[in-house]
Structure formats: structure tokens, C-alpha cells
Write a protein that holds these residues in place. Structure first.
Motif, mmCIF file in Angstrom:
data_model
loop_
_atom_site.group_PDB
_atom_site.id
_atom_site.type_symbol
_atom_site.label_atom_id
_atom_site.label_comp_id
_atom_site.label_asym_id
_atom_site.label_seq_id
_atom_site.Cartn_x
_atom_site.Cartn_y
_atom_site.Cartn_z
ATOM 1 N N GLN A 14 0.914 -1.151 0.132
ATOM 2 C CA GLN A 14 -0.169 -0.141 0.000
ATOM 3 C C GLN A 14 0.916 1.085 0.170
ATOM 4 O O GLN A 14 0.719 2.023 -0.674
ATOM 5 C CB GLN A 14 -0.843 -0.101 1.281
ATOM 6 C CG GLN A 14 -1.775 1.206 1.463
ATOM 7 C CD GLN A 14 -3.163 0.923 0.336
ATOM 8 O OE1 GLN A 14 -3.515 -0.261 0.123
ATOM 9 N NE2 GLN A 14 -3.363 1.752 -0.657
ATOM 10 N N HIS A 21 -5.655 -0.830 -6.766
ATOM 11 C CA HIS A 21 -6.528 -2.227 -6.355
ATOM 12 C C HIS A 21 -5.315 -3.143 -5.642
ATOM 13 O O HIS A 21 -4.201 -3.062 -6.239
ATOM 14 C CB HIS A 21 -7.139 -2.470 -7.353
ATOM 15 C CG HIS A 21 -8.072 -4.071 -6.948
ATOM 16 N ND1 HIS A 21 -8.920 -3.929 -6.578
ATOM 17 C CD2 HIS A 21 -7.615 -5.310 -7.026
ATOM 18 C CE1 HIS A 21 -9.450 -5.278 -6.036
ATOM 19 N NE2 HIS A 21 -8.512 -5.847 -6.329
ATOM 20 N N GLU A 23 -4.928 -6.697 -3.623
ATOM 21 C CA GLU A 23 -5.693 -7.836 -2.799
ATOM 22 C C GLU A 23 -4.496 -8.702 -2.427
ATOM 23 O O GLU A 23 -3.483 -9.057 -3.152
ATOM 24 C CB GLU A 23 -6.451 -8.724 -3.749
ATOM 25 C CG GLU A 23 -7.778 -8.098 -4.140
ATOM 26 C CD GLU A 23 -8.492 -9.180 -4.941
ATOM 27 O OE1 GLU A 23 -8.968 -10.398 -4.857
ATOM 28 O OE2 GLU A 23 -9.092 -8.716 -5.940
ATOM 29 N N TRP A 87 -5.896 -3.147 -15.485
ATOM 30 C CA TRP A 87 -7.062 -3.424 -14.392
ATOM 31 C C TRP A 87 -8.396 -2.974 -14.871
ATOM 32 O O TRP A 87 -9.294 -3.697 -14.638
ATOM 33 C CB TRP A 87 -6.483 -2.715 -13.121
ATOM 34 C CG TRP A 87 -7.494 -2.680 -12.112
ATOM 35 C CD1 TRP A 87 -8.367 -1.845 -11.622
ATOM 36 C CD2 TRP A 87 -7.799 -3.977 -11.252
ATOM 37 N NE1 TRP A 87 -9.200 -2.313 -10.562
ATOM 38 C CE2 TRP A 87 -8.951 -3.827 -10.503
ATOM 39 C CE3 TRP A 87 -7.332 -5.453 -11.499
ATOM 40 C CZ2 TRP A 87 -9.563 -4.711 -9.734
ATOM 41 C CZ3 TRP A 87 -7.788 -6.274 -10.648
ATOM 42 C CH2 TRP A 87 -8.845 -6.008 -9.816
ATOM 43 N N GLN A 88 -8.512 -1.773 -15.547
ATOM 44 C CA GLN A 88 -9.895 -1.136 -16.037
ATOM 45 C C GLN A 88 -10.399 -2.208 -17.163
ATOM 46 O O GLN A 88 -11.331 -2.487 -17.203
ATOM 47 C CB GLN A 88 -9.619 0.102 -16.482
ATOM 48 C CG GLN A 88 -9.450 1.121 -15.386
ATOM 49 C CD GLN A 88 -9.115 2.537 -15.883
ATOM 50 O OE1 GLN A 88 -8.671 2.581 -16.991
ATOM 51 N NE2 GLN A 88 -9.393 3.510 -14.865
ATOM 52 N N PRO A 91 -10.922 -6.043 -14.596
ATOM 53 C CA PRO A 91 -10.395 -6.126 -13.157
ATOM 54 C C PRO A 91 -10.708 -7.576 -12.453
ATOM 55 O O PRO A 91 -11.782 -7.442 -11.919
ATOM 56 C CB PRO A 91 -11.650 -5.072 -12.935
ATOM 57 C CG PRO A 91 -12.743 -5.042 -14.060
ATOM 58 C CD PRO A 91 -11.987 -5.660 -15.105
#
Lengths: 98, 165
Positions: A14, A21, A23, A87-88, A91
Motif C-alpha cells: 500500500q 487495487h 488484494e 486493471w480497467q 478487473p
């Protein structure tokens, strides 16, 4: 603090990558390790920091950010590193093998 | 990507030797710091010096450092690399079992500055581990890279067969 390794992975990624995004999935239960282990992880990161970087450069960056974890408790780390655009367009996070 | 990913997974799972026990049951897959001591039997003597590793890396156009052997991979990630190469019809490659040689196991990580096994090298150049090879397979880069080595991917022929039908 039941999941110190997972928390540490999450906060480091982070902080370093400012991901759109993120995970962090502990998959240790899929392996022959004691219950509650934090040894096997899968991370999916989408970040503008990956823009213009090859796959191998992105993976190296993630490995570098998590070098303490990799040298210590983490035995396996599967990485998906996407740019904002990637990502877009898609996703989704690939699933681990059954 | 998830579509092609699940297709690959489905394809991988159809291949012999890739049942869930291999995927799910093996600890320390793609391992960084493993608890198991590697050097049991085997040659043990290849060493892990940079020169020695370099020699191994360049010994063949396609080189894989893995856990176990192509016939019997001992880690799900190593197994996935073997299966991906098999799908492309790449049968002629050099595989080194790092579990047979703890010096090599560390030496190859130092050489590539990459913390995990398996590691794939094409023309002596480090390409990546399982995740990267899988993504190269999905986006078509692997077919192109093999072409540079003069290897025609079997997937191209498979596609042609499909077209004929």
C-alpha cells in the motif's frame, strides 16, 4: 494481530505502490502447513507505478518491497501486477490452482 | 484475462500428472526460504558459484531450474512450468532440480536476484518464474520468444488444425 505477515505485506505494498487495487490472499491453507500459517500468499496489485515496466520489472519491484517477508516467513508468493489500464480492461484476479 | 486463465487451467488439469494433489498438497512451492534441506543424493557438486551457474544457464537454449524433474515435479509452480512448455511442444530443454543441490538452489537465486523457484531461462536470459511464464503464455509472448529460438510452438499447429476443421 492475528495475521502479522498478511498485514505487513498489505501495508508495505500500500505504502510503496499506492495501488488502485490491492488484494492479499493467504493461501497457506491450500498447502501442507499448520492451520493458521502465513507461508503462501497471492497478491494482485494494480498501480500506475507499473506503467512502462515489463512484467519482470514489476515482479522484481514487488519482490523487493517484500524482501524481508520473502527472506523470512513467506515460502511462496504469486504475483499479478497490472497497470491502471490493464486493471480497467480486466478487473479480475486469476484464481489459484485448485 | 480470466477467461484465458481458466481455459489454461482447464487445459492444464486435463494433462496427466497434474491432479489437485500436486497443486494443493505440496508445501514450499515457488519457495523462497524453504525448510527442507535440499542436498540429498544427486550430484551435489555443481556448486553455486556465479561462473558455474552461468555455465548451466547457457548450457541449452531453454533452461529451467525447478523442484523435482519434468517427469516428477515436486512443486505445483514447477509443475505448471513443465506443463506450459509441454503445451507448446517444447520437449527439448534442460531442467535442473534444485532440491538435489542446495548450493545451486541459492546460487541461482543470487545469479538472477530472484527469490523463488522455478526460474526459466531462454538463450541464457532470465525470463521469470511461473507467474510470468503463465502470463507470457496467455498474451502470446511465449510463442514469439520460442520463435526467436527457432522453436515453433505446438499451439500454432493446434490452432491450424482447428481452422481446417
Amino acid at each position: 494481530m492475528e495475521k502479522p505477515v498478511e498485514s505487513s505485506i498489505r501495508s508495505k505494498l500500500q505504502q510503496s505502490l499506492e495501488p488502485i487495487h490491492l488484494e492479499v490472499i493467504n493461501e497457506s491453507h491450500m498447502h501442507a502447513v499448520p492451520r493458521g500459517s502465513e507461508t503462501h500468499f497471492r497478491v494482485a496489485v494494480a498501480s500506475i507505478r507499473f506503467e512502462g515496466m515489463s512484467l519482470i520489472q514489476r515482479h522484481r519491484l514487488v519482490n523487493q518491497i517484500l524482501q524481508e517477508e520473502l527472506a523470512g516467513p513467506v515460502h511462496a508468493l504469486s504475483i499479478q501486477a497490472k497497470t491502471l489500464q490493464q486493471w480497467q480492461e480486466n478487473p479480475s484476479l486469476g484464481q489459484s490452482p485448485p | 484475462m480470466s477467461g484465458s486463465l481458466s481455459r489454461l487451467r482447464a487445459a492444464l488439469l486435463r494433462l496427466p500428472g497434474l491432479g489437485s494433489p500436486v497443486w494443493a498438497g505440496r508445501p514450499l512451492s515457488q519457495a523462497a526460504a524453504a525448510g527442507e534441506a535440499g542436498a540429498s543424493g544427486g550430484d551435489g557438486g555443481s556448486g553455486g558459484s556465479r561462473d558455474e551457474v552461468e555455465r548451466l544457464v547457457r548450457a541449452h537454449p531453454v533452461v529451467v531450474f525447478m523442484k523435482g524433474s519434468p517427469a516428477q515435479p515436486l512443486c505445483g509452480f514447477s509443475n505448471a512450468v513443465v506443463q506450459i512448455l509441454r503445451m507448446h511442444g517444447v520437449s527439448d530443454y534442460r531442467a535442473y532440480d534444485v532440491l538435489q543441490d542446495s548450493d545451486l538452489r541459492q546460487g541461482i537465486k543470487n545469479y538472477s536476484n530472484w527469490p523463488t523457484i522455478p526460474q526459466v531461462y531462454l538463450s541464457g536470459e532470465f525470463v521469470g518464474g511461473c507467474d510470468i511464464l503463465l502470463q507470457m503464455h496467455q498474451n502470446g509472448d511465449l510463442v514469439e520468444e520460442l520463435k526467436k529460438l527457432g522453436i515453433r510452438s505446438a499451439l500454432l499447429d493446434a490452432e491450424q488444425d482447428q481452422d481446417k476443421k
